[in-house]
Design an enzyme around this catalytic site. Structure first.
Site, PDB file in Angstrom:
ATOM      1  N   ASP A 536     -28.112  26.430   2.728  1.00 24.07           N
ATOM      2  CA  ASP A 536     -27.021  25.911   4.056  1.00 24.07           C
ATOM      3  C   ASP A 536     -26.203  27.019   4.564  1.00 24.07           C
ATOM      4  O   ASP A 536     -26.618  28.620   4.584  1.00 24.07           O
ATOM      5  CB  ASP A 536     -25.448  24.923   3.277  1.00 24.07           C
ATOM      6  CG  ASP A 536     -25.275  26.038   3.017  1.00 24.07           C
ATOM      7  OD1 ASP A 536     -23.911  26.779   2.779  1.00 24.07           O
ATOM      8  OD2 ASP A 536     -24.991  25.558   1.767  1.00 24.07           O
ATOM      9  N   GLU A 616     -57.189  41.928  -8.394  1.00 21.42           N
ATOM     10  CA  GLU A 616     -56.214  41.476  -8.340  1.00 21.42           C
ATOM     11  C   GLU A 616     -55.763  42.700  -7.958  1.00 21.42           C
ATOM     12  O   GLU A 616     -55.068  42.302  -6.755  1.00 21.42           O
ATOM     13  CB  GLU A 616     -56.166  40.832  -9.240  1.00 21.42           C
ATOM     14  CG  GLU A 616     -57.256  39.305  -8.990  1.00 21.42           C
ATOM     15  CD  GLU A 616     -56.602  38.467 -10.415  1.00 21.42           C
ATOM     16  OE1 GLU A 616     -56.768  37.240 -10.843  1.00 21.42           O
ATOM     17  OE2 GLU A 616     -55.820  39.142 -11.854  1.00 21.42           O
TER      18      GLU A 616
END
Ligand code: GLA
Length: 741
Positions: A536, A616
């Site tokens: 928020d 990777e």
């Protein structure tokens, strides 16, 4: 001038660049709302309100004798009160010592101030250079002495109005505040949908769009935090409004606790929306001469669709909510060990992950849960904020220094609002936990919540955290909060103030966060509550970014980040590349899908890189290189949602505000036989500029293909067709660049 006041101080016009907000103190001294929408002149719109004598909608005493068409039950009101004939949802409910609950507010003058107002103990929108204006409209109840000041702060250039109220008891007797909305907005005409964002742990902020019909539609929280379940941000959009067209209004609550956002469509078709602290668990004792400050609501309006409204919120959060050093500084690429190790680590394992990731270009190592007390699982030790040197194999300072010697920064996880029953802290201070007398407390993750309404608790937490932050070289803190709060009873508050606990808790939280962020201005704080359970504008005032969700599945994240983007900018959403198969869903995705999705947030990794294959590791290096090349665009660019995440592909865009460059990302959910073309229309370009349009990315694509040269108007209107995806989750990144730069 943003604030124009005419008719002898009774007609108020609040103008921003593109909007006007108008209300009037009428001849009876009631404050009547008349307009909010596209910019207009100062014309008095009071005349446009319909006046009809409606049965069962009575009149104020003196007025009824001369005008039976005047009713507080049908007029649009600026701040509605309970008990005096307005039977719709009310912004204010007050109880007197006598038990009386009727309250009636009449106009009592105004004041205009330069700059935006601040609110004692609460976060509020600010401007760096003191620009902005504030209007304070005063109202009073002539019987019980309650005085209400309605605050309106205006950021003209951003189409933002921030609202809150201050309630002061100017009478002699104590008053009990039972409901104190921060803002009431009455829209006298029109049909609206309410867009709100619901969810659950691991699946936050799904978009819900529903028609506001006769009756009450509400979302809120009584969990003590704003919650995973409903976010304190809503949009009211005309039923026909889309991303690009139509009128819409937003309300974002700058508050991290219990809240209520309600709408009611009344008998006349008027839509009322209220936003404030949830009255369900609220009652505030207001003695004579005391004041109560409501949290702030950020209101905005866009006449050009939801996309424009989202951008208003993105800009105000970045420029007027987030503070300090990290307002303009990009978060370093981080690695967090949580999904790599959970509680199963020691100093050696941590160093290994740090070493490997440093070599790939990761800049910040975050040590998550499990470094303190005897915390080897999630049943114990919360509150015992002392490093477990046996487990780490060294002091925390030494570990931090080792990580720094690898060229990285060091960050640490805390959960400062929690206490385990099995902790030294609980054994010493059982009364510091929130529990109700005579009952066993409800547990969640086997933990209780500290009573943040108590000064001694706050001082303990500040002391423990400051001790660690000043002795260990820490440049990042993850502030977590892992349960909903019930048993809201404080052993220190008197019986008649127990109703204040939920709000006092939030004030305590803000007090600690303010102290720590002021004392350690260089530290980057990331908010977290089991992922995005407290996402928020209140938290963003202290923590410029928030871990968006504990769900790191790239495909689910598309929906979570899409929903979050309506009210919050991508750079506030913590987003990490984790292992495949994903730990929350079991789904496998490629490293490139995971990275592309995480780049729509503050980018990081959360997996054991020490066990990755060489190719990777190489790819991670390339990903970080790509991110660094485009970081400015991803951090400060204008964000657009290009598709809804229910379509076959989910696409979004970051466009440079100077319109020279854009990056479009698309992830295909699922391939199908005989797939239809994936066609999108990028936005935010200059129609007459010629752009080079090419596929981009850190992985093998048709990169060597000659870029297309297209005008901005062709790209935005005719759109572009994306390459055919080869597998589920396939990523396509399109780079659009001004040909002449
Ligand atoms: C919460 C957070 C996670 C992790 C764990 C540690 O669930 O959201 O990211 O920090 O706590 O216990």
């Amino acid at each position: 001038m943003a604030i124009n006041i005419s008719e002898n101080g009774r007609l108020f016009n609040l103008h921003t660049k593109n909007t006007t907000y108008q209300f009037k103190a009428d001849k009876y001294d009631y404050l009547i709302h008349t307009y909010y929408g596209d910019l207009i002149d100062d014309t008095d719109l009071y005349t446009q309100l319909s006046a009809v004598d409606r049965g069962f909608s009575g009149n104020p005493y003196e007025i009824g004798k001369e005008d039976r068409k005047y009713s507080l039950d049908t007029l649009p009101l600026e701040y509605s009160c309970f008990g005096t004939g307005d039977f719709r949802i009310s912004a204010l409910k007050v109880r007197e010592n006598t038990g009386n609950q009727t309250v009636e507010l009449k106009y009592d003058g105004y004041e205009v101030k330069k700059g935006l107002y601040k609110i004692e103990g609460l976060p509020a929108v600010y401007t760096d250079d003191g620009t902005g204006e504030t209007l304070i409209v005063k109202l009073k109840d002539i019987v019980n002495g309650l005085s209400v000041s309605l605050f309106y702060g205006i950021i003209e250039e951003k189409d933002i109005i921030v609202r809150s109220a201050v309630l002061t008891n100017k009478g002699k007797e104590t008053l009990w505040l039972e409901k104190t909305a921060s803002a009431c907005l009455d829209l006298p005409f029109g049909d609206y949908d309410m867009l709100s964002f619901y969810g659950r742990h691991n699946m936050e902020r799904n978009l819900s769009r529903r028609k506001i019909d006769h009756g009450i539609t509400a979302i809120g929280s009584t969990r003590g935090t704003s919650s995973h379940h409903y976010n304190p941000f809503v949009i009211l959009a005309e039923s026909s409004a889309t991303e690009e067209f139509g009128r819409c209004f937003g309300l974002s609550f700058v508050y991290s606790g219990n809240f209520l956002m309600e709408t009611e469509k009344d008998q006349t078709g008027l839509t009322r929306v209220l936003c404030g602290i949830n009255p369900e668990e609220f009652s505030w004792k207001l003695n004579s001469e005391e004041s109560f400050y409501t949290p702030q609501v950020i209101m905005s309006y866009s006449g050009h669709g939801i996309s424009g409204l989202s951008d208003n919120y993105h800009r105000v959060i970045v420029e007027n909510i987030i503070r300090g050093k990290w307002k303009n500084k990009k978060c370093p690429v981080l690695i967090n060990n949580w999904e790599a190790t959970y509680f199963d680590f020691n100093g050696e394992k941590i160093e290994k992950i740090a070493e490997e990731s440093a070599q790939m270009g990761v800049e910040l190592f975050v040590l998550d849960d499990g470094w303190f007390g005897k915390r080897d699982n999630d049943n114990c030790a919360l509150g015992d904020w002392y490093p477990n040197e046996k487990k780490l194999g060294c002091t925390l300072k030494e570990l931090g220094e080792t990580i720094i010697s690898k060229g990285m920064h060091f960050g640490l996880w805390f959960e400062p609002e929690a206490i385990s029953e099995d902790s030294d802290l609980y054994r010493q201070h059982p009364d510091w936990a929130l529990t109700t007398p005579g009952r066993k407390p409800s547990v969640a993750r086997n933990q209780l919540v500290l009573d943040y309404s108590r000064k001694d608790v706050l001082e303990y937490i500040i002391d423990r955290m400051e001790d660690i932050l000043s002795t260990v070289p820490i440049s990042y803190v993850k502030w977590d909060m892992n349960r909903s709060i019930c048993d809201k009873y404080s052993s220190l508050l008197p019986a008649d103030r127990q109703g204040e606990l939920a709000h006092r808790y939030v004030l305590g939280l803000y007090y600690v966060l303010e102290k720590l962020t002021q004392d350690f201005p260089d530290v980057l704080f990331e908010g977290c509550s089991g992922g995005g359970g407290r996402f928020d504008a209140g938290m963003l005032y202290y923590t410029p970014q928030i871990w968006c969700s504990d769900n790191t599945d790239a495909i689910n994240r598309l929906r979570i980040q899409y929903g979050t983007s309506f009210g919050y900018p991508p750079r506030t959403m913590g987003s990490h590349v984790s292992a495949s198969p994903n730990h929350q869903t079991g789904r496998s995705t490629t490293l490139r899908t995971r990275a592309a999705v995480a780049m729509a947030g503050t980018f990081g990794y959360e997996l054991d890189v020490s066990i990755l294959k060489e190719e990777e590791k190489q790819e991670i290096k390339e990903q970080i290189k790509f991110l660094k090349e485009h970081n400015e665009l991803l951090f400060n660019g204008h964000y657009y949602r290009l598709t809804v995440p229910e379509d076959i592909c989910c696409a979004w865009e970051f466009a440079d505000r100077d319109k020279n460059e854009a990056l479009v990302f698309s992830v295909c959910y699922r391939v199908e036989g005989n797939l239809l073309p994936l066609h999108i229309k990028p936005k935010g370009l200059e129609p007459d500029i010629k752009y080079m349009v090419s596929e981009s990315g850190w992985y093998e694509t048709e990169k060597d293909k000659e870029p297309l040269v297209l005008s901005g108007s062709a790209i935005m209107n005719a759109g572009i067709t994306l390459p055919v995806p080869r597998e589920d989750g396939d990523v396509c990144i399109i780079h659009i660049k001004n040909k002449n730069i």
